[in-house]
Design an enzyme around this catalytic site. Structure first.
Site, PDB file in Angstrom:
ATOM      1  N   SER A  14       0.835  -1.199   0.000  1.00 52.27           N
ATOM      2  CA  SER A  14       0.000   0.000   0.000  1.00 52.27           C
ATOM      3  C   SER A  14       0.877   1.260   0.000  1.00 52.27           C
ATOM      4  O   SER A  14       1.672   1.449  -0.922  1.00 52.27           O
ATOM      5  CB  SER A  14      -0.947  -0.047   1.203  1.00 52.27           C
ATOM      6  OG  SER A  14      -1.955   0.918   1.112  1.00 52.27           O
ATOM      7  N   HIS A  17      -7.660  -5.754   0.353  1.00 53.74           N
ATOM      8  CA  HIS A  17      -6.449  -4.924   0.412  1.00 53.74           C
ATOM      9  C   HIS A  17      -5.328  -5.554   1.233  1.00 53.74           C
ATOM     10  O   HIS A  17      -4.166  -5.226   1.034  1.00 53.74           O
ATOM     11  CB  HIS A  17      -6.816  -3.561   1.008  1.00 53.74           C
ATOM     12  CG  HIS A  17      -5.696  -2.569   1.014  1.00 53.74           C
ATOM     13  ND1 HIS A  17      -5.062  -2.152  -0.138  1.00 53.74           N
ATOM     14  CD2 HIS A  17      -5.091  -1.907   2.045  1.00 53.74           C
ATOM     15  CE1 HIS A  17      -4.119  -1.272   0.173  1.00 53.74           C
ATOM     16  NE2 HIS A  17      -4.112  -1.118   1.477  1.00 53.74           N
ATOM     17  N   ASP A  43      -9.764  -5.162  -4.261  1.00 50.57           N
ATOM     18  CA  ASP A  43      -9.130  -4.173  -3.385  1.00 50.57           C
ATOM     19  C   ASP A  43      -9.831  -2.837  -3.590  1.00 50.57           C
ATOM     20  O   ASP A  43      -9.710  -2.218  -4.645  1.00 50.57           O
ATOM     21  CB  ASP A  43      -7.638  -4.057  -3.729  1.00 50.57           C
ATOM     22  CG  ASP A  43      -6.870  -3.173  -2.741  1.00 50.57           C
ATOM     23  OD1 ASP A  43      -7.504  -2.336  -2.081  1.00 50.57           O
ATOM     24  OD2 ASP A  43      -5.647  -3.334  -2.656  1.00 50.57           O
TER      25      ASP A  43
END
Length: 414
Positions: free
Chosen positions: A262, A389, A350
């Site tokens: 991320s 995610h 995601d």
């Protein structure tokens, strides 16, 4: 013509809600007081907040880094064994920072950041007695296959003689000596925003990597976990990552792989760009899990931005100000500035960092990187698998993907 149409369309979307309030009031279904309250709430959320955001660097940093979100709240980062990470050292590094001053003195100071060094399972098994591992930990190691490691074999007897018991006085020497063993594979993990290095899904990544035989170094940027509570900046978190990387490089010349997740993917690409400029060859490859192209694109596609992104003033008050305040994380630019092989992992479901951004970054890498540089590979995880995610680490094929990537580029220097 198209731009005029786009502006009018955005203006219509921005005014349709207050217009509906007024229409409903005119029909007599709600009172004047109610419509005034609704219009005030609309103004505060969609006009005042974007304006405050535009001029507040503190608010921009807070929403980007989310350091105020901490979980689990009772986590003792100084005791990794409490979350199942036995044979793990918790320690601190001081990062020189010319932008931080001591309170009231005007002198420059260091920023203290917290780290973990997670030993590979096969190493933990060899030194279980010296590490005084619990019965539960030793039971977890029962099925670990012994790894043929001539360098570790030569060192093992001396290590067990020198460190009959690992305690607070000799722990640093013990872990650093094991990190120095030639032939190691080291993974430097760069986490995303929110929480700390001890969050659940991150622990699962460390456990996977240690089971594959890798040393894992994980840390908290400034403002996170037990690191100094200093407001993060892009330059600051990259400086923290560089300091940890240099700590590893000063101990060993073994290959290092970077794993960014991320927001950590933006840190990784920025750092690798700088290392390439310095002609540093220590990093053999980078794994980007749920990456994005840049912060402007990520803001536009983030679910929290959906109520705002159709406002005519969205770019002017929300997206552009962060760019102007050097909160950019431009992976789409940095990915063409270093030569190491890249593996991108992204789940179709995601919703925090949309799949489209990871795939777009992959296409940019294919189009902009040199033909003689390390290759770029992309692995898509179907939305039906519900990894979202954070949970690609549960994919049954992931261990083989990681091993193949590491084995292919372990010795190559690009």
């Amino acid at each position: 013509m198209y731009e005029s149409y786009k502006f009018l369309n955005s203006l219509f979307r921005a005014t349709i809600i207050p217009g509906l309030f007024i229409i409903v009031w005119l029909t007599g279904l709600i009172s004047l007081v109610t419509v005034q309250i609704c219009l005030l709430a609309f103004s505060l959320v969609f006009i005042v907040f974007p304006l405050v955001f535009r001029y507040s660097v503190t608010l921009q940093r807070g929403i980007l880094f989310l350091t105020f979100i901490t979980y689990p709240r009772d986590l003792d980062l100084s005791n990794p064994a409490s979350v199942g990470l036995y044979a793990t050292r918790s320690f601190y590094l001081d990062v020189p920072d010319p932008d931080v001053e001591e309170d009231g003195t005007g002198k420059k100071r260091h920023v203290r950041i917290g780290l973990w060094h997670v030993l590979p399972k096969h190493v933990a098994k060899r030194f279980a007695k010296e590490l005084q591992l619990s019965d539960e930990a030793q039971e977890d190691l029962q099925n670990i296959t012994e790894v043929t490691d001539d360098n570790l074999n030569k060192l093992e007897t001396a290590m067990k003689t020198t460190f009959p018991i690992v305690n607070s006085e000799n722990e640093q020497l013990f872990y650093e000596r094991l990190l120095k063993v030639p032939g190691n594979t080291i993974v430097l993990y760069l986490h995303g925003n929110t929480a700390s290095r001890g969050s659940g899904h991150r622990l699962d990544v460390y456990k996977l990597l240690r089971k594959l035989g890798y040393h894992v170094i994980s840390f908290d940027y400034r403002g996170y976990g037990d690191s100094d509570p200093i407001s993060p900046t892009e330059e600051g978190v990259v400086r923290d990552a560089m300091a940890v990387y240099n700590y590893i490089r000063n101990l060993t010349s073994s290959p290092i792989f970077i794993w960014g997740h991320s927001l950590g993917t933006g840190v990784a690409t920025n750092m690798l760009s700088q290392l390439n400029f310095l002609n540093d060859k220590g990093v053999r490859g980078v794994i980007l899990e749920a990456p994005f192209t840049n912060i402007k694109d990520e803001i536009r596609m983030h679910p929290f931005a959906r109520p705002f992104k159709h406002l005519p003033w969205f770019d002017h008050t929300i997206a552009r100000p962060m760019y102007l305040n050097s909160l950019r994380f431009e992976s789409d630019q940095h990915i063409s500035e270093f030569r190491q092989p890249i593996m991108i992992l992204h789940a179709e479901d995601d919703y925090v960092v949309p799949f489209q951004l990871g795939y777009k970054l992959y296409r940019i890498a294919l189009d902009t990187r040199g033909k003689s540089w390390g290759p770029v590979e992309f692995h898509r995880f179907e939305g039906s698998r519900k990894y979202g995610h954070k949970y690609i680490c549960y994919a049954p094929e992931l261990p083989e993907l990681i091993q193949n990537f590491v084995n292919n580029y372990y010795k190559d220097i690009f």
